[in-house]
Design a protein around this motif. Structure first.
Motif, PDB file in Angstrom:
ATOM      1  N   LYS A   1       3.319  25.244  54.344  1.00  0.00           N
ATOM      2  CA  LYS A   1       3.728  25.928  55.784  1.00  0.00           C
ATOM      3  C   LYS A   1       5.156  26.932  54.859  1.00  0.00           C
ATOM      4  N   ASP A   2       5.450  26.842  53.941  1.00  0.00           N
ATOM      5  CA  ASP A   2       6.771  27.730  53.578  1.00  0.00           C
ATOM      6  C   ASP A   2       6.062  29.424  54.392  1.00  0.00           C
ATOM      7  N   ARG A   3       6.652  30.308  54.958  1.00  0.00           N
ATOM      8  CA  ARG A   3       6.650  31.467  55.271  1.00  0.00           C
ATOM      9  C   ARG A   3       7.352  32.637  54.269  1.00  0.00           C
ATOM     10  N   HIS A   4       8.419  32.284  53.845  1.00  0.00           N
ATOM     11  CA  HIS A   4       9.687  32.757  52.969  1.00  0.00           C
ATOM     12  C   HIS A   4       8.214  33.177  51.776  1.00  0.00           C
ATOM     13  N   ASN A   5       8.666  34.258  51.933  1.00  0.00           N
ATOM     14  CA  ASN A   5       7.312  35.431  50.357  1.00  0.00           C
ATOM     15  C   ASN A   5       8.042  34.830  48.493  1.00  0.00           C
ATOM     16  N   GLU A   6       9.587  34.560  48.739  1.00  0.00           N
ATOM     17  CA  GLU A   6      10.415  34.791  47.852  1.00  0.00           C
ATOM     18  C   GLU A   6       9.494  33.627  47.023  1.00  0.00           C
ATOM     19  N   GLY A   7       8.623  32.399  47.799  1.00  0.00           N
ATOM     20  CA  GLY A   7       8.535  30.919  47.212  1.00  0.00           C
ATOM     21  C   GLY A   7       9.577  30.347  46.998  1.00  0.00           C
ATOM     22  N   ASN A   8      11.009  30.526  47.314  1.00  0.00           N
ATOM     23  CA  ASN A   8      12.013  29.438  46.719  1.00  0.00           C
ATOM     24  C   ASN A   8      12.677  29.303  47.707  1.00  0.00           C
ATOM     25  N   THR A   9      12.370  28.688  49.322  1.00  0.00           N
ATOM     26  CA  THR A   9      12.341  28.029  50.453  1.00  0.00           C
ATOM     27  C   THR A   9      12.948  26.308  49.860  1.00  0.00           C
ATOM     28  N   ALA A  10      12.251  25.578  49.046  1.00  0.00           N
ATOM     29  CA  ALA A  10      13.049  24.632  49.118  1.00  0.00           C
ATOM     30  C   ALA A  10      14.218  24.360  47.767  1.00  0.00           C
ATOM     31  N   ALA A  11      14.363  25.474  47.255  1.00  0.00           N
ATOM     32  CA  ALA A  11      16.463  25.264  46.596  1.00  0.00           C
ATOM     33  C   ALA A  11      16.516  26.570  47.908  1.00  0.00           C
ATOM     34  N   HIS A  12      16.383  26.689  49.538  1.00  0.00           N
ATOM     35  CA  HIS A  12      17.225  27.151  50.130  1.00  0.00           C
ATOM     36  C   HIS A  12      17.696  25.343  50.840  1.00  0.00           C
ATOM     37  N   LEU A  13      16.386  24.448  50.547  1.00  0.00           N
ATOM     38  CA  LEU A  13      16.899  23.696  51.860  1.00  0.00           C
ATOM     39  C   LEU A  13      18.074  22.491  50.847  1.00  0.00           C
TER      40      LEU A  13
ATOM     41  N   ASP B   1      15.814  37.643  55.055  1.00  0.00           N
ATOM     42  CA  ASP B   1      15.093  36.864  54.822  1.00  0.00           C
ATOM     43  C   ASP B   1      14.701  36.091  56.484  1.00  0.00           C
ATOM     44  N   PRO B   2      14.210  36.757  57.423  1.00  0.00           N
ATOM     45  CA  PRO B   2      14.697  35.683  58.725  1.00  0.00           C
ATOM     46  C   PRO B   2      13.030  34.313  58.733  1.00  0.00           C
ATOM     47  N   ASP B   3      12.235  34.642  57.847  1.00  0.00           N
ATOM     48  CA  ASP B   3      11.761  33.840  57.216  1.00  0.00           C
ATOM     49  C   ASP B   3      11.937  32.340  56.430  1.00  0.00           C
ATOM     50  N   VAL B   4      13.288  32.810  56.161  1.00  0.00           N
ATOM     51  CA  VAL B   4      14.181  31.421  55.406  1.00  0.00           C
ATOM     52  C   VAL B   4      14.369  30.171  56.524  1.00  0.00           C
ATOM     53  N   LYS B   5      15.235  30.783  57.680  1.00  0.00           N
ATOM     54  CA  LYS B   5      15.491  29.684  58.583  1.00  0.00           C
ATOM     55  C   LYS B   5      14.262  29.491  59.940  1.00  0.00           C
ATOM     56  N   LYS B   6      13.474  30.207  59.080  1.00  0.00           N
ATOM     57  CA  LYS B   6      12.468  29.269  60.008  1.00  0.00           C
ATOM     58  C   LYS B   6      10.999  28.130  58.936  1.00  0.00           C
ATOM     59  N   ASP B   7      11.748  28.402  58.247  1.00  0.00           N
ATOM     60  CA  ASP B   7      11.402  27.158  56.704  1.00  0.00           C
ATOM     61  C   ASP B   7      12.132  26.000  56.727  1.00  0.00           C
ATOM     62  N   VAL B   8      13.532  26.392  56.747  1.00  0.00           N
ATOM     63  CA  VAL B   8      14.418  26.064  56.431  1.00  0.00           C
ATOM     64  C   VAL B   8      14.649  24.660  58.197  1.00  0.00           C
ATOM     65  N   LEU B   9      13.972  25.321  58.925  1.00  0.00           N
ATOM     66  CA  LEU B   9      14.317  24.076  60.561  1.00  0.00           C
ATOM     67  C   LEU B   9      12.611  23.494  60.548  1.00  0.00           C
ATOM     68  N   MET B  10      11.535  24.084  59.357  1.00  0.00           N
ATOM     69  CA  MET B  10      10.352  23.590  59.752  1.00  0.00           C
ATOM     70  C   MET B  10      10.435  22.365  58.173  1.00  0.00           C
ATOM     71  N   ARG B  11      11.392  22.699  57.654  1.00  0.00           N
ATOM     72  CA  ARG B  11      11.398  21.121  56.800  1.00  0.00           C
ATOM     73  C   ARG B  11      12.076  20.070  56.849  1.00  0.00           C
ATOM     74  N   LEU B  12      13.303  20.826  57.513  1.00  0.00           N
ATOM     75  CA  LEU B  12      14.074  19.585  57.843  1.00  0.00           C
ATOM     76  C   LEU B  12      13.220  18.927  59.675  1.00  0.00           C
ATOM     77  N   ASN B  13      12.270  19.528  60.162  1.00  0.00           N
ATOM     78  CA  ASN B  13      12.341  18.536  60.972  1.00  0.00           C
ATOM     79  C   ASN B  13      10.583  18.167  60.626  1.00  0.00           C
TER      80      ASN B  13
END
Lengths: 134, 134, 134
Positions: free
Chosen positions: A75-87, C54-66
């Motif tokens: 479900k990740d949208r961020h296109n750098e592919g490093n969403t997990a690192a942000h979390l 990238d605003p998608d980072v916010k969406k991904d962060v909220l989705m993952r925390l959820n």
């Protein structure tokens, strides 16, 4: 007083001990009592305080964080592919505040300060801000 | 000013309210405006700020953290067997910084300060560092 | 110096950029060097530092925390039904400390400061405490 350090990380996920460097700045600063703020200016890395004894703790921490926040997620949208690192960075925190007492960091016996890389290898910086008070 | 407190925890996972003790030190210190850093010098415990009203929040928080970071994990290497406690401590944080205004902690109406034990029962310490400013 | 801001959130989970407001207070305060403590006085919201691009980072962060802390959980006891929001607030943190250097927040190039709503929509406050030092 403000100090900036540069480190080169070598793995995607890495917990790098910076305790000695931070304490060296405290000692040379002349600050006797106060606080030290250790700050990470990156969004896929953070600063943690944790165990300095068994290196397996670091491995376990990275393994567990990777399980909670897997690198790939459908479900990740961020296109750098490093969403997990942000979390992971948000979970660990961008900074740590440590008390300075009698010219030294007031860490617990088993505590170290760690730069936590979650999207390496990269060249990274961190800041050490010292606030003196009586 | 620096104060150190000792508490005795009674369970493996426990959220212990330390708000009154921290605020008592603020009041007796004479600090009118500034910040208070509440610091945990242990690596399997931490400091959190959360709800002071319904005690079920504490139970739910401990239950949920235990689910995300289960005590037993087949891939853990750390031979003390308390890897989960290290992860909970990192998630919660080693310290909290609270604003001091007009001689009191500037907490929200429903906020309390908590010592979070994740590998008890043990004798534990925490530090309260006050920084005055105008 | 202490400043309090009010915001109105519009969704249950929302990451709201407050970087400009915080930096505006730093600039008008006259503080040249020091730290800024950005503090959330609510128990189902927090303050985070993360990516401002990238605003998608916010969406991904909220989705993952959820996903890690689902809104509904069969074992929750807290009868307000917002236990997940408390866990997200604890994970993100009640405050962030940012270094002030030469009259500005010393954020990384990609860093922003965010008010994180986890039980909205609500009217919310946050505090900005500035500590000057040399």
């Amino acid at each position: 007083m403000l100090y900036t350090e540069t480190i080169l990380t070598s793995q995607r996920d890495q917990i790098h001990d910076i305790t000695r460097t931070v304490n060296a700045h405290v000692r040379t600063s002349g600050v006797v009592n106060g606080i030290a703020v250790v700050y990470c200016p990156h969004t896929t890395a953070g600063i943690a305080i944790n165990e300095n004894a068994d290196p397996d703790v670091k491995k376990d921490v990275l393994m567990r964080l990777n399980e909670v926040y897997p690198w790939q997620h459908p479900k990740d949208r961020h296109n750098e592919g490093n969403t997990a690192a942000h979390l992971k960075a948000i979970t660990v925190g961008s900074s740590q505040t440590i008390i300075i007492q009698d010219g030294n960091l007031l860490l617990g016996m088993w505590q170290g300060i760690y730069f936590c890389e979650f999207d390496g290898p990269r060249t990274r910086n961190y800041h050490i801000k010292l606030i003196a008070n009586t």
